[in-house]
Design a protein around this motif. Structure first.
Motif, mmCIF file in Angstrom:
data_model
loop_
_atom_site.group_PDB
_atom_site.id
_atom_site.type_symbol
_atom_site.label_atom_id
_atom_site.label_comp_id
_atom_site.label_asym_id
_atom_site.label_seq_id
_atom_site.Cartn_x
_atom_site.Cartn_y
_atom_site.Cartn_z
ATOM 1 N N LYS A 657 25.083 33.186 42.219
ATOM 2 C CA LYS A 657 25.986 32.108 42.895
ATOM 3 C C LYS A 657 26.958 32.633 44.078
ATOM 4 C CE LYS A 657 26.912 29.208 37.982
ATOM 5 N NZ LYS A 657 26.769 28.928 37.351
ATOM 6 N N ARG A 658 27.214 33.852 43.582
ATOM 7 C CA ARG A 658 28.440 34.722 44.551
ATOM 8 C C ARG A 658 27.766 34.794 45.730
ATOM 9 N NH1 ARG A 658 28.908 41.069 42.912
ATOM 10 N NH2 ARG A 658 27.917 40.985 43.277
ATOM 11 N N ASN A 659 26.253 34.501 45.893
ATOM 12 C CA ASN A 659 26.026 34.637 47.404
ATOM 13 C C ASN A 659 25.727 33.655 47.981
ATOM 14 O OD1 ASN A 659 22.852 33.522 47.260
ATOM 15 N ND2 ASN A 659 22.767 35.625 45.974
ATOM 16 N N LEU A 660 26.048 33.492 49.243
ATOM 17 C CA LEU A 660 25.769 32.583 50.309
ATOM 18 C C LEU A 660 24.227 31.561 50.039
ATOM 19 C CD1 LEU A 660 27.531 34.053 53.452
ATOM 20 C CD2 LEU A 660 28.890 32.671 52.278
ATOM 21 N N LEU A 661 23.814 31.904 49.741
ATOM 22 C CA LEU A 661 22.517 31.519 49.460
ATOM 23 C C LEU A 661 22.370 31.209 47.792
ATOM 24 C CD1 LEU A 661 19.992 33.666 51.603
ATOM 25 C CD2 LEU A 661 21.384 31.567 52.623
ATOM 26 N N ASN A 662 23.076 31.231 46.991
ATOM 27 C CA ASN A 662 22.628 30.906 45.562
ATOM 28 C C ASN A 662 21.509 31.118 45.338
ATOM 29 O OD1 ASN A 662 25.637 30.238 45.383
ATOM 30 N ND2 ASN A 662 25.120 27.947 46.418
ATOM 31 N N GLU A 663 21.237 32.303 45.285
ATOM 32 C CA GLU A 663 19.944 32.970 45.147
ATOM 33 C C GLU A 663 19.583 34.386 44.048
ATOM 34 O OE1 GLU A 663 17.066 31.718 45.783
ATOM 35 O OE2 GLU A 663 16.987 30.104 47.608
ATOM 36 N N ILE A 664 18.637 34.338 42.881
ATOM 37 C CA ILE A 664 18.826 35.209 42.853
ATOM 38 C C ILE A 664 17.443 36.147 43.028
ATOM 39 C CG2 ILE A 664 17.286 36.558 40.716
ATOM 40 C CD1 ILE A 664 18.057 33.601 39.004
ATOM 41 N N ILE A 665 18.124 37.977 43.354
ATOM 42 C CA ILE A 665 17.525 38.829 44.341
ATOM 43 C C ILE A 665 16.375 39.787 43.582
ATOM 44 C CG2 ILE A 665 17.566 40.593 46.083
ATOM 45 C CD1 ILE A 665 19.021 38.015 46.419
ATOM 46 N N THR A 666 15.296 39.640 43.817
ATOM 47 C CA THR A 666 14.475 40.431 42.925
ATOM 48 C C THR A 666 13.820 41.774 43.937
ATOM 49 O OG1 THR A 666 12.233 39.152 44.115
ATOM 50 C CG2 THR A 666 13.613 37.883 42.279
ATOM 51 N N PRO A 667 12.699 42.479 42.925
ATOM 52 C CA PRO A 667 12.262 43.858 43.930
ATOM 53 C C PRO A 667 11.159 43.600 44.950
ATOM 54 C CG PRO A 667 12.086 44.016 41.343
ATOM 55 C CD PRO A 667 12.936 42.785 41.470
#
Length: 701
Positions: A657-667
């Motif tokens: 939620k805190r990033n601009l794209l609202n994306e979960i970042i994975t390896p």
């Protein structure tokens, strides 16, 4: 013929009756099984070499009549791994009818195209050049193999007389002829002139054997090879030595490996003057006996005899004149000694090409050696990928065995240069090369990844391997490394236990990379840990371990990688996996954030210094990689949750939620960032790529 012997000394008897029985009366399955177990023994046939076949009666789909169909290994296959998709189904009668339209040796290439008109099974692999060699014989099961012992007989002076001495009247013999329809006719005539024989020796080439059943064919092949092997060993005992005896002694094993690791990046760079190459090293007893012998100087320039050998090894090896005790630490001095030898080899190969070429010959290929011999140390090979270079090495070992046997029998003879050229630059071989799939972006490159036992490091290694690179997995956890290594197919990866806080441990990992693949092109420092504590709770131990792993580790990795990359003179890539925390200040993060900032600035400093060497140095900044990241398995997750006033379970959604794209970042996202730098952005250095879904406070510019 009676085939009851199941004990062999020089070949492996691998027939499993229980497994064979499971195929019932399915002759194609039995033929595939026979092929696989023959191909499992490299003394019987080399990778991709030889051919096998069987006959069945099938219903013609057009006439509904019974017809004989020959099932045979297709073009480019390997009998050791052969399966149904790799074979061709051929109408035997149509293939034999091609005798009516064959126009002689000048018609060979056209005949290969006509094989397609004989196809019964529309799912067939393209028929190989060996198809008429099988199809013009009448037997239900046929093996065409390249056993070292048989090629030794075939390449020996007075080969025809030697064949009679070993097998009497039970084996036929035909002189050297390039594979094709004419050779098929010669084999057919040999059988007509010698009814009742059990097989045929092909001069300077290999062996044909057969049987009424798959098992009979298998046993016949093994028995014929065993007889040749026994004959050769008897001759060697009578002679008392091979290759004229030993000229020099080998260095001890560990010294050989040390020398190999030191010189391989130099050799790789020289062999890559036209195309980047991957290396392989061998110092087996068979290799050392040959390269340390008195006869090496005489035999090596003669070249190999069997077409399969020199197609993969080139016509002859390059023999280095370096002393086995040469000090290899001064790379510039060693390079000055090596360069004239390579220049001479390239010129000799160009002379060979220009002397033998014809009006329609393909353009000259890479003139660099494939096989390089360093007496006292070992044998190196260099080719476009690990499988090709390993197989080339194995083929030259086959050639060594052939020379060993032929010299013991009478004397070794090689193919005339023109014959060798006509095979190497055969238009059909060129067509095979042109049909090869396009290489991947990272083909011919070697990547060493730290922290590759799992998490982000393993994801990076997976991505680089998927894009064509060979990968050297490093980690401090051996169990994790073994598990990670097991996920790759053969010839893709190796692994080394590596503590990045220990300079010697790093050196050992690079040594493994050099010996296994010839050097290194890409280094990704992904190993790390995270400690989240307030200033007053941060200990000297916390500070030091972060500095040692993230900063000092990066320094040592880059320093040693640069030395190897400079030897190769092929440029390279160094990637630091840093963090948004190196750019953005936050609470409870002084030790970790400082170390990450140091990594980022070191990248800029290295980029400024190494640009002249075409070594590009860049940073990938992850943030919030919670799912699949090993860092988040322990106290770091608890610390971050506490700092943000949430629970550990809420972290993934919180960071998304805190990033601009609202994306979960994975390896995998981090791995894609690494690939973009090493595989696409080839004119980028000193840069930072943020893979964080967009964090405005971490924007670099």
């Amino acid at each position: 013929m009676e085939n009851n012997t199941k004990t062999f000394k020089y070949v492996d008897y691998l027939w499993d009756e229980a497994k064979a029985s499971s195929f019932g009366d399915n002759q194609v399955d039995l033929f595939l099984y026979r092929s696989n177990i023959l191909g499992a023994d490299l003394r019987i046939t080399n990778y991709g070499g030889g051919n096998t076949s069987c006959r069945t009666i099938e219903k013609d789909p057009l006439t509904n009549e019974d017809v004989e169909v020959m099932w045979i290994k297709g073009s480019g296959g390997d009998i050791g791994t052969l399966n149904r998709s790799g074979i061709a189904g051929i109408y035997t009668n149509r293939l034999r009818d091609l005798k009516n339209v064959y126009g002689g040796l000048e018609d060979e290439d056209r005949m290969v195209g006509l094989f397609n008109h004989c196809i019964y099974d529309l799912d067939s692999k393209a028929p190989s050049i060996d198809t008429p060699l099988h199809g013009l014989l009448p037997f239900a099961h046929i093996d065409h193999l390249h056993p070292d012992a048989l090629i030794a007989v075939a390449a020996a002076k007075d080969s025809e007389q030697v064949t009679k001495e070993i097998w009497g009247d039970t084996m036929g013999w035909v002189p050297w002829q390039r594979p094709g329809f004419d050779l098929g006719l010669q084999i057919e005539k040999c059988l007509e002139d010698n009814p009742g024989i059990r097989g045929i020796v092909l001069g300077s080439h290999g062996l044909f054997t057969w049987g009424d059943t798959s098992y009979e064919c298998y046993m016949n092949s093994l028995e014929v090879i065993e007889m040749a092997s026994e004959f050769i060993e008897k001759k060697i005992k009578e002679k008392g030595s091979v290759f004229g005896g030993q000229k020099i002694e080998s260095l001890p094993k560990e010294e050989r490996l040390e020398k190999a690791a030191q010189i391989m990046p130099l050799l790789r760079g020289l062999c890559s003057s036209e195309n980047r190459m991957i290396g392989h090293f061998s110092d087996t007893d068979v290799v050392m006996e040959y390269i340390n012998s008195n006869d090496l100087e005489r035999l090596a320039p003669m070249g190999t005899s069997c077409p399969d050998h020199f197609l993969r090894t080139k016509i002859q090896p390059l023999v280095l004149t370096l002393d086995k005790n040469e000090d290899l630490s001064d790379s510039d001095a060693i390079l000055k000694k090596l360069e004239p030898a390579f220049e001479a080899y390239r010129q000799e190969y160009a002379d060979y090409y220009n002397t033998c070429k014809k009006a329609n010959s393909p353009a000259m290929r890479d003139a660099n050696p494939v096989i390089i011999i360093y007496p006292g140390v070992g044998m190196f090979s260099f080719a476009k990928n690990k499988q090709t270079t390993r197989v080339a090495n194995e083929f030259y070992i086959n050639a060594i065995n052939v020379m060993r046997g032929a010299e013991a029998i009478t004397a070794y003879t090689s193919l005339p240069r023109q014959e060798a050229f006509d095979i190497e630059y055969w238009l059909l071989e060129e067509a095979k090369l042109q049909r090869m799939p396009k290489e991947q972006p990272l083909s011919r490159k070697v990547a060493l990844v730290t922290g590759a036992g799992g998490g982000i490091g393993k994801a990076i290694a997976d991505k680089l391997a998927a894009e064509g690179a060979n990968v050297v997995l490093t980690d401090i956890n051996e169990d994790s490394l073994k598990e990670a290594h097991a996920t790759y197919k053969r010839d893709i990866s190796t692994y080394a236990i590596c503590d990045v806080t220990n300079t010697d441990s790093i050196a050992s990992a690079y040594k493994k990379a050099c010996i296994e693949f010839g050097g290194v092109d890409i280094v990704v420092h992904s190993a790390g840990l995270a400690i989240s504590k307030a200033l007053e709770d941060t200990t000297d131990k916390d500070w030091n371990i972060l500095q040692n792993i993230l900063v000092k580790g990066q320094f040592d990795l880059a320093k040693q990688a640069t030395a190897i990359m400079r030897k190769q003179a092929l440029g390279g890539d160094y990637i630091a996996i840093a963090s948004k925390n190196g750019l953005v200040a936050g609470p409870n993060n002084v030790a970790y954030g400082t170390a990450k900032a140091a990594q980022q600035h070191m990248v800029r400093l290295l980029a400024a210094e190494l640009g002249k060497d075409k070594i590009r140095v860049n940073t990938v900044n992850p943030d919030g990689v919670i799912v699949g990241s090993k860092i988040w398995e322990g106290a770091w997750a608890q610390g971050r949750a506490k700092a943000n006033g949430i629970t550990v379970e809420e972290l993934p959604a919180f960071y998304a939620k805190r990033n601009l794209l609202n994306e979960i970042i994975t390896p995998n996202d981090i791995a894609n960032g690494v690939f973009s730098l090493v595989g696409i952005l080839d004119k980028s250095t000193g840069n930072i790529i943020n893979v964080d879904g967009g964090m405005a406070n971490a924007f670099v510019r």
